[in-house]
Design an enzyme around this catalytic site. Structure first.
Site, PDB file in Angstrom:
ATOM      1  N   GLY A   1       0.798  -1.316  -0.048  1.00  0.00           N
ATOM      2  CA  GLY A   1       0.141   0.031   0.088  1.00  0.00           C
ATOM      3  C   GLY A   1       0.714   1.349   0.055  1.00  0.00           C
ATOM      4  O   GLY A   1       0.298   2.523   0.280  1.00  0.00           O
TER       5      GLY A   1
ATOM      6  N   CYS B   1      11.137  -1.783  -9.510  1.00  0.00           N
ATOM      7  CA  CYS B   1      12.235  -1.422  -8.651  1.00  0.00           C
ATOM      8  C   CYS B   1      13.423  -2.185  -9.178  1.00  0.00           C
ATOM      9  O   CYS B   1      14.125  -3.043  -8.469  1.00  0.00           O
ATOM     10  CB  CYS B   1      12.000  -1.624  -7.087  1.00  0.00           C
ATOM     11  SG  CYS B   1      11.314  -3.265  -7.039  1.00  0.00           S
TER      12      CYS B   1
ATOM     13  N   GLU C   1      -4.848  -6.114  -5.029  1.00  0.00           N
ATOM     14  CA  GLU C   1      -3.822  -7.044  -4.982  1.00  0.00           C
ATOM     15  C   GLU C   1      -3.995  -8.340  -5.178  1.00  0.00           C
ATOM     16  O   GLU C   1      -5.196  -8.828  -4.352  1.00  0.00           O
ATOM     17  CB  GLU C   1      -3.284  -6.941  -3.431  1.00  0.00           C
ATOM     18  CG  GLU C   1      -2.326  -7.842  -2.965  1.00  0.00           C
ATOM     19  CD  GLU C   1      -0.838  -8.026  -4.079  1.00  0.00           C
ATOM     20  OE1 GLU C   1      -0.418  -6.938  -4.453  1.00  0.00           O
ATOM     21  OE2 GLU C   1      -0.631  -9.072  -4.383  1.00  0.00           O
TER      22      GLU C   1
END
Ligand code: SAM
Length: 418
Positions: A103, A221, A123
């Site tokens: 979150g 990422c 999710e």
């Protein structure tokens, strides 16, 4: 990396000698960054350059603090906040965060939305969706539904629906090797290829759900081009209806943060938005019981749609929420409480979202709050009835005042163990 970075490579390698950067983002739904800085019980570093409401941190043991419990801040790796700037310029009447747990980005975008519009935080992994839902509750977000669905199942329900779709994709995590060393042995060329193929599918579903003139914000990422720049190049070839607005890549030797990538895309043309409108389930008896509680507890009635499930649980759903039936739903707006056929009993979520507006508020010091968080009863001189229990004015949960004693109604699963 040597091939990719050339003469920058030695600086990149040296960045791994330093510990990972840590960050804290203030929940501006509750207070401003300046207000938090003035009361922070631990040292805050400099402001994070790409997120004005966030600070660098030098220590990590801040998740157990009572202000964290009150949802005054969210702990987040600094580079992971980089989507905030591109998201800030986007229209956010209807927003989907497709890969949302736990979150970080949901709560960041919710703060930008200031309770306006609707936010669907999805999710696919149910256990992770539960953690996401708890964070949405802790931060007092009122305009969010939490779902646990596959991207293709959402896409079937919401063609061309959202103004902004965020895809913070599952990735090979190359940028997180310092923060999460267990990602290192999982890395392989095959895994990068597998992640890229999965991201392609997720992006295609996200494209279907983006409204005409809406935006798709993609992030990872990792440093792998297959998952970053090349992924976006391929996407634009498959989807000529989209164009690139901007692309950013954060490297640990250039900025104070771990690796991150984001790309903002805009849908120029496509089909017309089809709306699925939410229809609240009404229950006159339950609503009467709730309104009696509301008149006693709040100075002003709350706004939104009252929705009562068959088991008596009641929700306050923001206007504009789409119909989510058929989906695995963990949270829908704010859970107000439960009607058992006779009386209405308020829920913890009500206190976290609206406790600041309660007529009866028991404002505790940080030390007293620790006792509340451990589930203890406390003395009070408030009149009998439900009250919002707060740390220095910020809601922590509910209590019931009975003849000078505050009965503790903090859910058992949220209590601090001594
Ligand atoms: N956005 C989150 C945040 O800021 O806290 C982090 C999201 S994490 C990078 C990626 C998420 O994608 C994980 O929670 C993972 O469970 C989920 N995921 C994994 N496989 C997926 C798939 N095939 N489709 C959609 N989401 C998936």
């Amino acid at each position: 990396m040597q091939e990719r970075l050339g003469s920058d490579f030695p600086a990149f390698l040296r960045s791994y000698e330093k510990p990972p950067e840590k960050g804290l983002r203030v929940n501006t739904l509750k207070l401003s960054a300046e207000e938090f800085a003035a009361r922070a019980p631990f040292p805050l570093g400099e402001t994070i350059p790409w997120e004005k409401d966030a600070f660098y941190l030098s220590e990590e043991k801040t998740g157990a603090d009572v202000y964290h419990f009150a949802g005054l801040y969210y702990l987040q790796e600094p580079s992971a906040m980089a989507v905030g700037e591109p998201a800030a310029g986007c229209s956010k009447k209807r927003v989907l965060d497709l890969c949302a747990a736990p979150g970080g980005k949901t709560t960041q975008i919710a703060a930008q939305m200031k309770g306006e519009g609707i936010l669907i935080a999805n999710e696919v992994n149910y256990a992770r969706a539960k953690a996401l839902s708890q964070n949405v509750e802790r931060m007092g977000i009122t305009n969010c539904a939490v779902t646990s669905a596959l991207p293709e199942n959402l896409a079937a329900l919401f063609p061309a629906f959202f103004d902004l779709v965020l895809v913070d994709a599952p990735c090979s995590g190359e940028g997180m090797f310092k923060k999460e060393p267990n990602a290192i042995p999982e890395w392989s060329e095959e895994n990068v290829a597998m992640c890229a193929a999965r991201q392609k599918d997720i992006l295609d579903r996200a494209a279907e759900m983006t409204a005409t003139e809406g935006r798709l914000l993609y992030s990872t990422c990792t440093f792998a081009e297959e998952e970053d720049e090349w992924q976006i190049e391929d996407f634009l070839k498959r989807h000529p209806e989209f164009s690139l607005v901007e692309m950013r890549k954060l490297y640990p030797h250039i900025c104070r943060g771990e690796g991150h990538f984001c790309a903002l895309l805009e849908k120029k043309d496509g089909e017309t938005r089809r709306s699925r409108t939410f229809a609240a389930i009404r229950n006159a008896q339950a609503e009467n019981a709730y309104r009696t509680f509301e008149a006693d507890f709040f100075a002003e009635p709350l706004t939104g749609l009252l929705h009562t499930l068959g088991d008596g649980r009641m929700y306050l759903v923001p206007e504009g929420m789409p119909d989510l039936s058929g989906l695995n739903l963990l949270r829908l707006g704010v859970e107000l409480g439960e009607f058992d056929g006779k009386i209405f009993k308020p829920a913890h979520a009500l206190a976290m979202a609206f406790g600041g507006r309660a007529k009866r508020r028991l404002s505790l010091s940080r030390e007293e709050s620790e006792r509340y968080l451990r589930g203890e009863t406390l003395p009070t001189d408030l009149p009998n009835g439900w009250c919002a229990v707060c740390v220095e004015g910020y809601p922590l949960g509910l209590g019931k005042c009975v003849n000078g004693t505050l009965k503790n109604h903090l859910p058992k699963g949220l209590r601090k163990i001594k």
